[in-house]
Enzyme design. Structure first.
Site, mmCIF file in Angstrom:
data_model
loop_
_atom_site.group_PDB
_atom_site.id
_atom_site.type_symbol
_atom_site.label_atom_id
_atom_site.label_comp_id
_atom_site.label_asym_id
_atom_site.label_seq_id
_atom_site.Cartn_x
_atom_site.Cartn_y
_atom_site.Cartn_z
ATOM 1 N N LYS A 1 0.831 -1.215 0.000
ATOM 2 C CA LYS A 1 0.000 0.000 0.000
ATOM 3 C C LYS A 1 0.863 1.263 0.000
ATOM 4 O O LYS A 1 0.572 2.202 -0.725
ATOM 5 C CB LYS A 1 -0.930 0.020 1.231
ATOM 6 C CG LYS A 1 -1.866 -1.178 1.313
ATOM 7 C CD LYS A 1 -2.845 -1.058 2.473
ATOM 8 C CE LYS A 1 -2.234 -1.095 3.846
ATOM 9 N NZ LYS A 1 -1.699 -2.411 4.272
ATOM 10 N N ARG B 1 -9.666 0.680 9.167
ATOM 11 C CA ARG B 1 -9.271 -0.691 9.509
ATOM 12 C C ARG B 1 -10.350 -1.424 10.278
ATOM 13 O O ARG B 1 -10.165 -2.591 10.599
ATOM 14 C CB ARG B 1 -8.010 -0.632 10.376
ATOM 15 C CG ARG B 1 -6.722 -0.984 9.638
ATOM 16 C CD ARG B 1 -5.659 -1.041 10.705
ATOM 17 N NE ARG B 1 -4.397 -1.614 10.411
ATOM 18 C CZ ARG B 1 -3.344 -0.974 9.927
ATOM 19 N NH1 ARG B 1 -3.445 0.259 9.506
ATOM 20 N NH2 ARG B 1 -2.191 -1.578 9.827
ATOM 21 N N ARG C 1 11.450 -6.067 5.164
ATOM 22 C CA ARG C 1 11.304 -4.643 5.470
ATOM 23 C C ARG C 1 11.822 -4.351 6.878
ATOM 24 O O ARG C 1 12.444 -3.322 7.112
ATOM 25 C CB ARG C 1 9.825 -4.263 5.350
ATOM 26 C CG ARG C 1 9.542 -2.802 5.614
ATOM 27 C CD ARG C 1 8.128 -2.442 5.232
ATOM 28 N NE ARG C 1 7.185 -2.690 6.309
ATOM 29 C CZ ARG C 1 5.862 -2.535 6.193
ATOM 30 N NH1 ARG C 1 5.334 -2.158 5.065
ATOM 31 N NH2 ARG C 1 5.073 -2.768 7.210
ATOM 32 N N ARG D 1 11.250 -0.711 12.180
ATOM 33 C CA ARG D 1 9.946 -0.861 12.842
ATOM 34 C C ARG D 1 9.945 -2.119 13.696
ATOM 35 O O ARG D 1 10.108 -3.215 13.162
ATOM 36 C CB ARG D 1 8.831 -0.945 11.786
ATOM 37 C CG ARG D 1 8.438 0.392 11.243
ATOM 38 C CD ARG D 1 7.345 0.255 10.215
ATOM 39 N NE ARG D 1 6.153 -0.444 10.730
ATOM 40 C CZ ARG D 1 4.995 -0.487 10.071
ATOM 41 N NH1 ARG D 1 4.873 0.114 8.917
ATOM 42 N NH2 ARG D 1 3.971 -1.128 10.592
ATOM 43 N N ARG E 1 -0.518 -9.227 13.760
ATOM 44 C CA ARG E 1 -1.049 -8.153 12.909
ATOM 45 C C ARG E 1 -1.934 -8.740 11.811
ATOM 46 O O ARG E 1 -2.968 -8.176 11.479
ATOM 47 C CB ARG E 1 0.105 -7.345 12.300
ATOM 48 C CG ARG E 1 0.756 -6.429 13.323
ATOM 49 C CD ARG E 1 2.102 -5.946 12.853
ATOM 50 N NE ARG E 1 2.017 -5.078 11.691
ATOM 51 C CZ ARG E 1 3.040 -4.839 10.880
ATOM 52 N NH1 ARG E 1 4.210 -5.413 11.099
ATOM 53 N NH2 ARG E 1 2.890 -4.024 9.879
HETATM 54 P P1 AMP Z 1 0.669 0.347 9.503
HETATM 55 O O1 AMP Z 1 1.810 1.289 9.341
HETATM 56 O O2 AMP Z 1 -0.535 0.747 8.692
HETATM 57 O O3 AMP Z 1 1.051 -1.092 9.291
HETATM 58 O O4 AMP Z 1 0.196 0.455 11.031
HETATM 59 C C1 AMP Z 1 1.063 0.085 12.095
HETATM 60 C C2 AMP Z 1 0.259 -0.073 13.374
HETATM 61 O O5 AMP Z 1 -0.394 1.170 13.706
HETATM 62 C C3 AMP Z 1 -0.882 -1.086 13.305
HETATM 63 O O6 AMP Z 1 -0.423 -2.416 13.557
HETATM 64 C C4 AMP Z 1 -1.809 -0.575 14.393
HETATM 65 O O7 AMP Z 1 -1.304 -0.886 15.673
HETATM 66 C C5 AMP Z 1 -1.691 0.943 14.235
HETATM 67 N N1 AMP Z 1 -2.688 1.475 13.278
HETATM 68 C C6 AMP Z 1 -2.437 2.082 12.080
HETATM 69 N N2 AMP Z 1 -3.567 2.466 11.473
HETATM 70 C C7 AMP Z 1 -4.579 2.087 12.295
HETATM 71 C C8 AMP Z 1 -5.999 2.177 12.224
HETATM 72 N N3 AMP Z 1 -6.604 2.736 11.150
HETATM 73 N N4 AMP Z 1 -6.732 1.692 13.255
HETATM 74 C C9 AMP Z 1 -6.133 1.140 14.331
HETATM 75 N N5 AMP Z 1 -4.802 0.994 14.465
HETATM 76 C C10 AMP Z 1 -4.021 1.467 13.456
#
Ligand code: AMP
Length: 190
Positions: free
Chosen positions: A14, A89, A128, A134, A146
């Site tokens: 994404k 999400r 990654r 991260r 996740r």
């Molecule tokens: P990402 O960078 O999108 O993979 O997000 C990393 C982490 O941030 C996720 O595993 C969640 O803990 C949190 N997170 C990001 N976006 C959301 C969302 N829309 N709703 C809830 N938690 C989120």
């Protein structure tokens, strides 16, 4: 306005595709993951609370991310459109996003889902994790959590957009350019 939701499990590509969409369409990229990591690096209270959940591979509360998106929409009133990456999400987030956009006389144009199989996802995330720094990418157990959060809470969001006839799924396993061409083709149909 062109308002896209890019959908797919962690590691689906994404972020990579968002960068290409920004270049081509001049959209504003709203990644809730990036926004949360920004809060963490600034050491805010919100960031400290979110970090505990993120490090565990769990979702942060709906109200937190909805509030962040609302602020960003308000701060970019003249935007040509937005790419929502990693948001919504949950179905509650999708409903809130519809309301937020409606109050601005706008709407989601469509959701584009990137399909990638689980083995490839784990492989990409571990790769990654080697240079992203991260903590949630480096550990296979957290990655699996996740993916479970995604299957339990996020996958139903696809149904929300299917009901609105705004859902398209594409193969996320090709080259970056092939996948971008497929996304572009969908956008042309809006
Ligand atoms: P990402 O960078 O999108 O993979 O997000 C990393 C982490 O941030 C996720 O595993 C969640 O803990 C949190 N997170 C990001 N976006 C959301 C969302 N829309 N709703 C809830 N938690 C989120």
């Amino acid at each position: 306005m062109l308002n896209l939701v890019l959908f797919g499990p962690p590691g689906a590509g994404k972020g990579t595709q968002s960068q290409k969409l920004i270049e081509k369409y001049g959209l504003i990229h709203l990644s809730t993951g990036d926004l949360l990591r920004g809060e963490i690096s600034q050491g805010t209270e919100l960031g400290l609370e979110a970090k505990k959940l993120m490090d565990e591979g769990l979702l942060v509360p709906d109200a937190v991310v909805i509030g962040m998106i609302s602020n960003k929409l308000d701060a970019n009133k003249t935007a040509k459109g937005f790419i929502f990456d990693g948001f919504p999400r949950t179905v509650a987030q999708a409903e809130a996003l519809d309301e937020l956009l409606k109050s601005k006389q706008s709407a989601i144009s469509g959701m584009i889902a990137l399909q990638v199989n689980d083995t490839e996802l784990e492989h990409r995330l571990l790769l990654r994790g080697k240079d992203s720094g991260r903590p949630d990418d480096a550990n296979p157990e957290i990655i699996r959590k996740r993916v479970k959060e995604y299957n339990d809470k996020t996958a139903p969001v696809a149904g929300f957009y299917k009901d609105q006839h705004k859902f398209t799924s594409i193969n996320g396993m090709g080259s970056i350019d092939e996948i971008f061409a497929a996304i572009d083709h969908v956008i042309a149909s809006y």
